[in-house]
Motif scaffolding. Structure first.
Motif, PDB file in Angstrom:
ATOM      1  N   CYS B 201       0.832  -1.214   0.000  1.00  0.00           N
ATOM      2  CA  CYS B 201       0.000   0.000   0.000  1.00  0.00           C
ATOM      3  C   CYS B 201       0.861   1.255   0.000  1.00  0.00           C
ATOM      4  O   CYS B 201       0.588   2.213  -0.743  1.00  0.00           O
ATOM      5  CB  CYS B 201      -0.896   0.032   1.242  1.00  0.00           C
ATOM      6  SG  CYS B 201      -2.277  -1.125   1.198  1.00  0.00           S
ATOM      7  N   GLY B 264      -6.186  -4.885  -3.918  1.00  0.00           N
ATOM      8  CA  GLY B 264      -5.728  -3.504  -3.769  1.00  0.00           C
ATOM      9  C   GLY B 264      -6.631  -2.526  -4.506  1.00  0.00           C
ATOM     10  O   GLY B 264      -7.246  -2.873  -5.514  1.00  0.00           O
ATOM     11  N   TRP B 278      -5.774  -2.054   0.910  1.00  0.00           N
ATOM     12  CA  TRP B 278      -5.639  -3.450   0.501  1.00  0.00           C
ATOM     13  C   TRP B 278      -6.364  -4.379   1.461  1.00  0.00           C
ATOM     14  O   TRP B 278      -6.195  -4.274   2.672  1.00  0.00           O
ATOM     15  CB  TRP B 278      -4.160  -3.849   0.429  1.00  0.00           C
ATOM     16  CG  TRP B 278      -3.944  -5.326   0.210  1.00  0.00           C
ATOM     17  CD1 TRP B 278      -4.455  -6.086  -0.790  1.00  0.00           C
ATOM     18  CD2 TRP B 278      -3.159  -6.214   1.029  1.00  0.00           C
ATOM     19  NE1 TRP B 278      -4.046  -7.394  -0.665  1.00  0.00           N
ATOM     20  CE2 TRP B 278      -3.239  -7.506   0.442  1.00  0.00           C
ATOM     21  CE3 TRP B 278      -2.386  -6.049   2.173  1.00  0.00           C
ATOM     22  CZ2 TRP B 278      -2.586  -8.614   0.987  1.00  0.00           C
ATOM     23  CZ3 TRP B 278      -1.732  -7.152   2.717  1.00  0.00           C
ATOM     24  CH2 TRP B 278      -1.831  -8.416   2.114  1.00  0.00           C
TER      25      TRP B 278
END
Lengths: 307, 307, 307, 307
Positions: B201, B264, B278
């Protein structure tokens, strides 16, 4: 961000679109629309801080047609809130505005409130909440715009009814799936009247300001939608407001917008202004050809877009 | 607009999504994806003024899958500009991400670059411009993120290739319409590798900042896209970035976003920040279930949305 | 019913179709087919009681193309019986012979064995039962016709493979639904070879006699299908044998028939005779234009039809 | 071919289908149909040489529903001949009997006269030729059967009208394409009445003999269709008469046949006989479940089939 010179920008745009006016194709499925001269062009900008700009035929009334779908959605959304989405989706359709194929695949639930089938469901909701749904909508638009003398063009409404077999097909089809409560004839009559409201660019820009103003009607100070609700209507406009060209409009114009086959297009810059453009010649998707170009230039020249 | 307390907001969201984590369905068409534990959740926010916030598993790498389509589009758009749109549209599809129906009706031209067929065309463009398209894309993502050690997960790429018959069907189908130039096998191999890039992320939020920053890479100050081009990529993201739920995302989240079946989702607030969430459990549309809710809460709690 | 004067009837038909020969459009997707002169026309009738009639270019070999689907179906049906129908339907398709739309809507199960997708499934069945499916089919057609020197036209087969992306798309698509067992490349190679068998009208009429003869090969007296099975193959031919013109053929011709893009059409009068006509110019549905007219005249002049 | 023992065969079939009677699903979209007991079963055979056989509830009248489409087609075909096919096709539909998708793709021209849309066009033709189309049809069926007291079941007709929104949708849709001349309400009313004629198996078998008899009405010796025209009607029945199961019926039964949701199915052996079976429980395609099995057994036990 600096304030653009809207006056100069509108003049520039009016000059630039002139060569495009002959190119579009005026809607000709009813005589009243077919009779509108192709060379008409008007554009109006109303800002939240009270400035007003106009160019060309911005004071001339035309048939708002599908732009009425936005007002009807707002009115129905006020009645039902998110429950509305049980009967109509809010996804782009990926197909023409009057296709029955999607309706069959998705069992009578229209993809969004801005294709005809979805607008018929929205109208059905209004028929349930109001004795005369079309009159209720007209009064709502008068309130949004602060203009009392708005009216239906009854000749247009009658012509729509006489030729509206595809809309009748969609209404009966949804009825067969149980997604229409009022009698088909009542829904159709109300729908055809809504589409037949006549307004000018200036009047439409005024009537759209509540969406730029996060849900508060600037003409009377009353809140019509919450901030969140206003944003959500803008979102549906951006993704579904211009038929099967919504992606193209987001790309070229970048504003929540709604078009009609009468040649009008309304759009808002959230927090700032409402704009309306009108030119009756349409492109292949049924959106005003010169109008679309005018809005593209408007966002380029002003630097305004939601992105 | 006041600056939100991003730290507190991320903590709130992480707490709120916890009950949702068991509900989604982890992608199971290849073993490497199926093996990811459902309870994973991470979220990262990077602002243009340099602040970084993260919560949960925001540092753990996962398979970015279709998020790579955004990077590939950006790279191909830099090569071809608007000429790209002759081979792939930019309209929402109105159907699942891997449908061949639309492709048949529209003669081999995919609706947009974010459905699989469209991404294959974009990959074909890259195959024409670069000797090794997948490596070129990987290097581009390294540059966007400023992170040198990003890599393909070769096991994922191999699994995708072994099970990718539907993608092969689409590639051959477009080839039959003349809308693929490179050999089918080369395009597919490159495509499967792109999807198999592994990132966290935090890394994805970093890599997305150029879109929030109107086209300038904040890590090296270089302009990758013009202001207008960056806006346009954002527009395509908003209308097409989340499969057949783009309307729903615009409505609920209101930000340009791109999701992948790895769980994601990346999004940007233009002029302000990039965010990545995510969680591997997916909803019926193939988007991260908890991720979608997290982004909805993010825009509500921060008051940020393009509308 | 009196016995028609087949000799005179064939001469009449040959004279009548002459003006039609320039009208059709020769298949041009591969050079070998495109090179066949448009003015070719041949027709052969073989009766169960041993009489043979021919006119025009009835002794000249051409590419049997989709007529091979009938032989492949017969061979697969002999292996699997009604179990075959679990993997391929036997309903008319209502769409072009190579559409992927139906395949998507019906989850990878082709509508019938005579559209390309269905023929690929049939070929897959043969690939499972024979080491070299294409060779097995060739030997079967040699047996059906009693002609030992039939062969593939390898140039045609190679051209088909080089341009066969749509067939590859269908094969991969069905593989993605789990409806193909052998490797895609093996199925395609076998399929392209089957289509590339070269035969004349006289040879095809000979090879079709077993269907007129209720399942017994008249050349060696061996039963290939039961009476009921032979009737059933005829039924599938009548309802599905001529692409999306099966209704039209039933109406105009009234016989079980199978056509190919090489311009050949075979048909049977159950209990009586087999007929083959060839003319390379095709109509809009991909059936031989003059060939269809010839068969319509044949059933009118002979009074033969299943109705 | 030896003459079968029809008496014994009907008894055998009646015994065999008994266990199937509970399995079907009685049409329940209108009360009059839903009220018919599931265990009903009747079958009647009338030969051209004057023999009549019946078993079970063969004398009980039921709603003929779509079987009326065959009589309407015959009557319209007598008026217009092949000109009729300019407005309705004669290809199998490849989709459910009441789909609007095909109608949209093919611009308002129904695929064949036996899907609802096609029957509406046929009814429109009758509306043009007769002052009261439904009465004209009723009189034609009386003439075909030689039975004077046949009538509409007005309760059924009224129920059909009240729930017939999908048929109304199709009629309006075709009207929008210009493929309906009479007012929509007139066509619908006539159509609903035609479907509501009540007849027994014995009466329907009688009324079908003209098709087995190559176009001559055996009850009065008058020619209704030429030999060729009668064959052509049989061809359309075989390829399109049993909804999206026409291929299956050709395969299993092998006779021209027409079914209705009232549970009746009529069929002919050209040159020999007419047969009608009735059992109200339907299969997934809307054809009588036991009725289909009865016809399959009938052709197996008698050795009759067109193939």
């Amino acid at each position: 961000m600096t304030t653009p010179d809207y006056r100069a920008i509108l003049d520039t745009i009016a000059a630039e679109v002139a060569p495009l006016l002959p190119e579009g194709r005026v809607a000709d499925y009813i005589p009243s629309l077919a009779a509108v001269p192709k060379h008409k062009f008007g554009m109006a900008v109303h800002t939240l801080d009270g400035r007003r700009y106009a160019v060309g035929d911005a004071a001339e009334r035309f048939s708002i047609q599908s732009i009425s779908k936005l007002f009807a959605l707002t009115l129905a959304f006020r009645q039902q809130g998110d429950a509305l989405w049980r009967r109509v989706g809010r996804e782009p359709s990926g197909s023409p505005f009057n296709s029955l194929v999607q309706l069959e695949h998705e069992h009578g639930k229209p993809r969004n409130p801005f294709i005809n089938a979805g607008a018929l469901v929205v109208t059905d909701v209004l028929c349930r909440h109001f004795v005369q749904a079309d009159v209720a909508l007209l009064q709502f638009v008068r309130r949004l715009s602060g203009i009392a003398d708005l009216n239906f063009d009854h000749e247009v409404a009658a012509s729509e009814a006489a030729t509206g077999h595809r809309n009748a097909a969609m209404a009966h089809f949804m009825k067969s799936f149980g997604n229409l409560e009022a009698p088909v004839d009542e829904v159709l009559s109300s729908y055809f009247h809504q589409c037949a409201i006549a307004m000018s660019c200036e009047e439409l820009a005024r009537a759209m300001l509540f969406l730029a103003n996060h849900g508060v009607n600037p003409h009377d100070g009353q809140r019509l939608l919450t901030v969140s609700e206003a944003k959500r209507i803008n979102a549906v406009l951006l993704t579904c407001g211009t038929y099967d060209a919504a992606g193209d409009y987001a790309y070229r114009v970048g504003l929540p917008a709604k078009s009609g086959v009468g040649g009008g297009i309304v759009a808002v810059v959230p927090g700032e202004l409402a704009v309306c453009v009108w030119s009756p010649g349409l492109d292949a998707n049924g959106n005003s050809l010169a109008g679309g170009y005018a809005l593209e230039r408007f966002t380029t020249l002003t630097g305004r877009s939601v992105f």
